[in-house]
Design an enzyme around this catalytic site. Structure first.
Site, mmCIF file in Angstrom:
data_model
loop_
_atom_site.group_PDB
_atom_site.id
_atom_site.type_symbol
_atom_site.label_atom_id
_atom_site.label_comp_id
_atom_site.label_asym_id
_atom_site.label_seq_id
_atom_site.Cartn_x
_atom_site.Cartn_y
_atom_site.Cartn_z
ATOM 1 C CB CYS A 2 -0.954 0.054 1.178
ATOM 2 S SG CYS A 2 -2.120 -1.301 1.310
ATOM 3 N NE ARG A 27 4.698 1.477 0.193
ATOM 4 C CZ ARG A 27 5.545 1.488 1.210
ATOM 5 N NH1 ARG A 27 6.769 1.950 1.031
ATOM 6 N NH2 ARG A 27 5.190 1.052 2.396
ATOM 7 C CD1 TRP A 75 -0.687 -6.199 -2.615
ATOM 8 C CD2 TRP A 75 -1.253 -6.883 -0.580
ATOM 9 N NE1 TRP A 75 -0.383 -7.535 -2.528
ATOM 10 C CE2 TRP A 75 -0.726 -7.980 -1.295
ATOM 11 C CE3 TRP A 75 -1.688 -7.080 0.740
ATOM 12 C CZ2 TRP A 75 -0.615 -9.253 -0.732
ATOM 13 C CZ3 TRP A 75 -1.585 -8.345 1.302
ATOM 14 C CH2 TRP A 75 -1.051 -9.411 0.552
ATOM 15 C CG ASN A 101 -0.412 2.244 3.678
ATOM 16 O OD1 ASN A 101 -1.328 2.362 2.871
ATOM 17 N ND2 ASN A 101 0.789 2.742 3.476
ATOM 18 N N GLY A 102 -2.241 -0.958 6.380
ATOM 19 C CA GLY A 102 -2.233 -1.814 7.564
ATOM 20 C C GLY A 102 -3.546 -2.539 7.768
ATOM 21 C CD GLU A 488 16.921 -14.377 -4.030
ATOM 22 O OE1 GLU A 488 16.654 -13.309 -4.597
ATOM 23 O OE2 GLU A 488 16.264 -14.805 -3.046
ATOM 24 C CE LYS A 492 14.955 -11.882 -6.649
ATOM 25 N NZ LYS A 492 14.256 -12.429 -5.521
ATOM 26 C CD GLU A 495 10.292 -12.728 -5.480
ATOM 27 O OE1 GLU A 495 10.046 -12.229 -4.367
ATOM 28 O OE2 GLU A 495 11.364 -12.534 -6.089
ATOM 29 C CG HIS A 511 17.399 -38.213 -0.030
ATOM 30 N ND1 HIS A 511 17.530 -39.482 0.506
ATOM 31 C CD2 HIS A 511 18.654 -37.700 -0.082
ATOM 32 C CE1 HIS A 511 18.801 -39.717 0.779
ATOM 33 N NE2 HIS A 511 19.507 -38.662 0.428
ATOM 34 C CE LYS A 610 12.072 -3.667 -3.079
ATOM 35 N NZ LYS A 610 12.827 -4.741 -3.720
#
Length: 615
Positions: A2, A27, A75, A101-102, A488, A492, A495, A511, A610
């Protein structure tokens, strides 16, 4: 997640607020809205979609003139992303408008209480509940907006950054924060409000960052008045001079911020060790470590808490600290750490890692660690962020603004900082020799130029990406220091391209994951000559015998893997502990190019944010 933008002053608010919202698009959000006060009416426009959609709607539907405005990118948490649930929200009277926001966790009980008093609600949001609670308090307790906001926030449970405007008192905006960041830009008889400084950097270099549990009345012709929400105590606000430059948050000719930030890594790493590492003198100077060296040297263990990419950097640091400094390390997801009643001792050092410095779960882990007497050290990128203020000491990565939601230079600069700390501690403890210490410093100084060399493989990586852009799944394998790099790399790809990918220690393939391998399965293997090279070669042979497609990241000049792999991407040779700084580069580019070829929004992937300031 947000974004909040506000303006009150002498200029037209709409272009300032709109440009600010565009600056905050990194964001992550799914809807946007704006409210402009024209001296008589409060004109609100909001929509599902992007800021560009909002701009079209505003310019065709509402009056845009006015010197007061607030805007928001949302968001979704409470209620689906749509026009109605978008911010700003206004009170039943239409006098108050709020952006938030929140999460207000007790909004349902507050909503029921307000409904019993006759309030109506158009949206499914907790934010509309909050603005009507504020209005109810103003009416029933006959108090001004600032006091009503304070009383209302003392009745709420949750996290927030808010800006509230009352059209009956149009010379002020009331703001507050708990858990979500909020900055106030101080101009010449004008004020700017934003989630971070990027929306107002071109207008003023002076900013006030509200601390947790603080609110402020931003009033024209007056100094900003800051108070504690809980007890109404006045706070002397610290006006900070911003170091951020406008050109740092522009694309500089690159197609996407993510690509720009991948290519910024050589300079970002130099900026991270600049002034801290003097290789020719054998010196590492880090005030946060120097001033607390005994706490580090006497630590029974180091606990790393982080989320996402920062957690992967923490995993790399586990290898580095244990290898070079011989201190036991535990790496924890901050989101799990706070809930599992962890054992924390007074002789523990907790390292909290976060790009934004605002990650809610990491903040909660810090508070828990401090309550139990541990020494808490922060590693973050954003100067003045909450984590930098809440920790006992810390170090900034100095990576510069990272606008792309998928972290790139944050990861490598975090590893750089953690490597410097490990080397400093190893030298102080005598767990590495003077010769090795100096060799590491000299090699660290060469890393930026070696990353530049790794970036020269970009055209080749584009060709590899073309082959696998339509893959449905992908495995990433690595051993030792490069196991976290495999994680990582997989993250990526997930994402930004939305292709399912998983990272594993290479030895774990047999395994279970080996059952997935067939001619349709691309497998990215990090197979540098340092470390467990022969073991990784054996893993590659196992994949090859099952007709898996192999993309190998190898050391320059490698011939053994080249004869087995379908595709080979070379990186320069370096010490094993520093290989993650190089091997991650082709994986970033591989993910980026696949996402671009698939037409994805690389800088703003769906559903992601973000700065994750809620749980």
């Amino acid at each position: 997640m947000c974004g909040i933008v506000g303006y009150i002053g002498k200029e037209q608010a709409y272009p300032i607020v709109l440009k600010g919202l565009k600056r905050l698009e990194y964001r992550g959000y799914d809807s946007a809205g704006i409210a402009i006060y024209d001296g008589k009416d409060l004109n609100i426009c909001k929509t599902k979609g992007k800021v560009a959609d909002l701009q079209k709607k505003c310019e065709s539907e509402i009056a845009l003139k006015g010197t007061v405005g607030i805007g928001h990118t949302r968001w979704a948490t409470h209620g689906e992303p749509n026009d109605v649930n978008s911010h700003p929200h206004y009170s039943n009277s239409g006098d108050l408008a709020i952006i938030h926001n929140g999460i207000i966790e007790n909004y349902e009980s507050l909503k029921t209480e307000l409904q019993n008093r006759g309030y109506k609600f158009a949206s499914d949001t907790d934010t509309e509940v909050l603005v009507n609670l504020i209005e109810d308090i103003m009416t029933n307790e006959e108090v001004k907006l600032g006091k009503a906001v304070q009383i209302a926030l003392n009745q709420t449970v949750g996290a927030y950054a808010i800006a509230v405007f009352d059209k009956t008192k149009p010379n002020e905006i009331v703001v507050a924060r708990l858990g979500s960041p909020l900055a106030i830009g101080v101009g010449d008889n004008e004020y700017f409000i934003a989630s971070d400084a990027s929306p107002f950097i071109e207008y003023t270099k002076k900013a006030i960052y509200l601390e947790d549990g603080e609110m402020a009345v931003v009033r024209l012709g007056k100094h900003v008045k800051v108070r504690k929400i809980k007890d109404d105590k006045l706070v002397d606000p610290y006006v900070q001079k911003l170091q951020l430059n406008l050109d740092q948050i522009e694309k500089a000719g690159y197609e996407h911020f993510m690509l720009k930030e991948i290519y910024e890594q050589p300079s970002a790493i130099k900026d991270t060790y600049r002034g801290r590492m003097l290789a020719d003198q054998g010196i590492i100077r880090m005030a946060g470590v120097d001033d607390n060296l005994e706490r580090f040297l006497n630590a029974k263990r180091i606990i790393v808490v982080a989320c996402g990419t920062s957690w992967h950097a923490g995993l790399v640091s586990e290898y580095i600290f244990e290898d070079l400094a011989r201190i036991p390390v535990e790496v924890e997801y901050a989101s799990e750490f706070r809930y599992r009643n962890p054992v924390i001792n007074k002789d523990d050092v907790v390292i909290a890692i976060s790009q934004s410095g605002e990650t809610a779960d990491t903040m909660a882990a810090i508070k828990l660690a401090k309550e139990n007497g541990a020494f808490v050290f922060g590693v973050c990128n954003v100067v003045g962020s909450s984590i930098s203020r809440e920790t006992h000491a810390g170090a900034y990565t100095h990576a510069g603004p990272e606008i792309g939601v998928a972290s790139t230079k944050a990861f490598t600069t975090q590893i750089t900082i953690l490597s410097l700390i490990a080397l400093k501690l190893g030298k102080a403890k005598g767990s590495i020799s003077n010769t090795d210490y100096h060799m590491y410093l000299n090699e660290m100084e060469l890393i930026p130029s070696k990353i530049e060399k790794a970036l020269e493989s970009n055209k080749h990586i584009i060709e590899v990406a073309k082959v696998y852009k339509n893959a449905k799944n992908c495995l990433y394998l690595g051993r030792g220091y490069n196991f976290p790099v495999a994680l990582e790399g997989a993250l990526k790809l997930k994402e930004i391209s939305y292709i399912h990918a998983e990272g594993y220690p290479a030895a774990e393939m047999k395994h279970g994951p080996i059952a997935l391998i067939d001619e349709q399965m691309p497998v990215v293997v990090i197979a540098t000559k340092k470390g467990h090279y022969e073991k990784v070669v054996s893993n590659i042979q196992e994949i090859k015998s099952r007709k898996g497609k192999i993309i190998a990241i190898v050391t320059e000049g490698d011939t053994s893997v080249k004869n087995m792999a379908d595709h080979v991407i070379e990186v320069p040779e370096t010490f094993e502990a520093l290989t993650p700084l190089l091997t991650t580069i082709p994986l970033q580019l591989f993910s980026y190019h696949i996402a671009v070829m698939l037409g994805k929004n690389v800088d703003q992937p769906r559903n992601l944010a973000k700065s994750v300031t809620v749980e």
